[in-house]
Structures are given as C-alpha cells and as structure tokens.
Design a protein around this motif. Structure first.
Motif, short mmCIF file in Angstrom:
data_model
loop_
_atom_site.label_atom_id
_atom_site.label_comp_id
_atom_site.label_asym_id
_atom_site.label_seq_id
_atom_site.Cartn_x
_atom_site.Cartn_y
_atom_site.Cartn_z
N UNK A 145 0.83 -1.20 0.00
CA UNK A 145 0.00 0.00 0.00
C UNK A 145 0.86 1.26 0.00
N UNK A 146 1.92 1.23 0.81
CA UNK A 146 2.82 2.38 0.85
C UNK A 146 3.43 2.68 -0.51
N UNK A 147 3.74 1.63 -1.26
CA UNK A 147 4.28 1.79 -2.62
C UNK A 147 3.31 2.59 -3.49
N UNK A 148 2.02 2.25 -3.43
CA UNK A 148 1.04 2.96 -4.24
C UNK A 148 0.82 4.38 -3.73
N UNK A 149 0.75 4.54 -2.42
CA UNK A 149 0.51 5.87 -1.85
C UNK A 149 1.63 6.85 -2.20
N UNK A 185 -7.03 4.03 4.90
CA UNK A 185 -7.45 4.38 3.54
C UNK A 185 -8.54 3.46 3.00
N UNK A 186 -9.27 3.98 2.03
CA UNK A 186 -10.25 3.18 1.29
C UNK A 186 -9.48 2.38 0.24
N UNK A 187 -8.74 1.38 0.73
CA UNK A 187 -7.81 0.66 -0.13
C UNK A 187 -7.61 -0.74 0.41
N UNK A 188 -7.68 -1.72 -0.47
CA UNK A 188 -7.42 -3.10 -0.09
C UNK A 188 -6.41 -3.70 -1.06
N UNK A 189 -5.69 -4.69 -0.56
CA UNK A 189 -4.73 -5.44 -1.36
C UNK A 189 -5.16 -6.90 -1.36
N UNK A 190 -5.23 -7.49 -2.54
CA UNK A 190 -5.66 -8.89 -2.63
C UNK A 190 -4.96 -9.59 -3.78
#
Length: 256
Positions: A145-149, A185-190
């Motif tokens: 997630x940090x990579x995308x943010x 965040x409104x963010x999920x990783x799957x």
C-alpha cells in the motif's frame, strides 16, 4: 485509445496455457494489433498497450486491454473463448471494445471514482552497505500500500481516507509513529501472486523471470486530470508486459 474486455473460457486448454504464462498472454495480446510488430517498443511518454487479468473466481477470468488502436482478438477467441458462439452471431465477435477517449477527456479535478490496479510493487534495497542495490518485491500489504501511496500525487489522484467512524483503530494507526494503511485508507490489497517463468531471448536461450503481483481495489479523488490520463494510458510501475500497471476506473459502488 480503446478499452477492451474479453472473457476467458477457462475450460479450454488454450486458455489454461495462456493463464499459466504471462509471457504467452503478452504475446497473445500483442498479436491483436495487425500493424504492431513484436519488436516494436512504445514511444517514450506515449500511450502503450496495457493488459490485466481479473480473477473474479477460479472459473471467471476477464482480460482487459487498453491500447492506442482497436484490437482484433479473433485468435484469442479461437484459443480461449467461445468460437462457435462468435461465429453464430457476427455482431458479437467474442469481445467488446469501446473508445476510451470520451472517458479520458471528461475527467475533472475533484471527481471520485472506484479503481482497480494490478501492479508489481518493488523497491531497491541492499543486504550489505558495500553491495549494489537490487530490485526487490514488497511482500507485506502495508508496504505494498505504501508503494502505491507514494505514487498517488504524480499519478494525479489521492486515495480517499476512511471516515473516523469506519476505522477500527484511532487515527487509523497501530502505533503512534507507524500508520496502518489498511485501516486508514479506502484501499485493499488482494490476489497476491508469485510468478516465475522463462522469457525467450533473441539468442534462443531462456531467461528466468520472477515477480510478485498484487491487485489494489479502492476509491480515489482526482487531483490532476492530465497526470491521471498519463497513468491510465502509460501504466503504473514495472512489469507492464506481464499484466501489471493497468489502472481502471468505475463509478463508485463498482469495480473493474
């Protein structure tokens, strides 16, 4: 620009071969463009062919393609689709392509969208101070997630934060100094996948390739429409030839 959707018939042997090899799927996608040679490279800073596989279930797989030209997926229908159904109704060739320009043109600052992105989150690290850095995959959801943010500003959007009453922890943190992205965040990783395959080289030898991919689902707000258009047509991150980098938008409440 065109956005294309193709449903993969996972019961066919040809589909299983394509799904098991990003190299084979890449070749199949690139063969969809009559004027594009296998040796062609996309212009620097220009639109390119991007693709992504969405695994809704084991038997329900959708292939999405964003491309400068309209593709012809007849060969994919024959290998991994429903060729008899396509032949019976010429108006339904087995895939759907729509002009992408109208959506790109109307993107505006402040709009909010649901999004999906399959990516290869990596960073450069070294094991010892005297060693050169090496590209290394992020393996945990927090680091992914940090990579995308870190890329959201240059890509023209910000990932929406959860309302306080939807967070499990105060301020969305697990520690006063360490933000927990998954709760903030409104963010999920799957759908984390570790892929390993051989890449054919011009010399005829096989070069081993290994990469880790994940799929992000979330909600965003547009901050820079022009930068977002670049991200949508040029992709985000590495491994674009292997099904990574394609960001798609959908009205809130939907994905894909």
């Amino acid at each position: 620009m065109f956005l294309t959707r193709f449903r993969v018939n996972t019961a066919r042997p040809g589909a299983r071969r394509l799904l098991s090899s990003p190299q084979a799927m890449h070749a199949g996608v690139m063969s969809s463009f009559p004027t594009l040679l296998p040796t062609d490279t996309p212009p620097s800073g220009g639109p390119r062919v991007l693709w992504r596989l969405d695994h809704t279930t084991r038997a329900d797989v959708m292939l999405y393609i964003v491309s400068p030209d309209r593709p012809d997926l007849t060969h994919l229908v024959e290998q991994a689709g429903w060729p008899a159904a396509a032949a019976a109704d010429p108006a339904q060739p087995g895939w759907q392509s729509r002009p992408y320009g109208p959506l790109l043109d109307r993107l505006a600052t402040g709009e909010r969208w649901a999004f999906r992105l399959t990516a290869n989150p990596v960073h450069h690290a070294r094991r010892k101070d005297d060693e050169p850095t090496k590209r290394t995959a992020h393996l945990t959801p927090v680091h992914q997630m940090g990579w995308l943010l870190k890329r959201q500003e240059t890509c023209g959007f910000r990932v929406l934060e959860k309302a306080d009453d939807k967070r499990l922890l105060p301020g969305g943190t697990t520690h006063t100094k360490q933000p927990h992205h998954g709760d903030r965040y409104e963010l999920t990783v799957r759908d984390k996948r570790a892929l390993a395959f051989d890449k054919s080289k011009s010399s005829g030898r096989q070069a081993p390739v290994s990469l880790v991919t994940v799929t992000f689902d979330g909600r965003l707000e547009i901050t820079d429409p022009q930068a977002l258009r670049r991200a949508l047509t040029q992709g985000i991150g590495k491994a674009k030839a292997y099904g990574c980098g394609l960001l798609t938008l959908a009205p809130l409440g939907k994905t894909g």
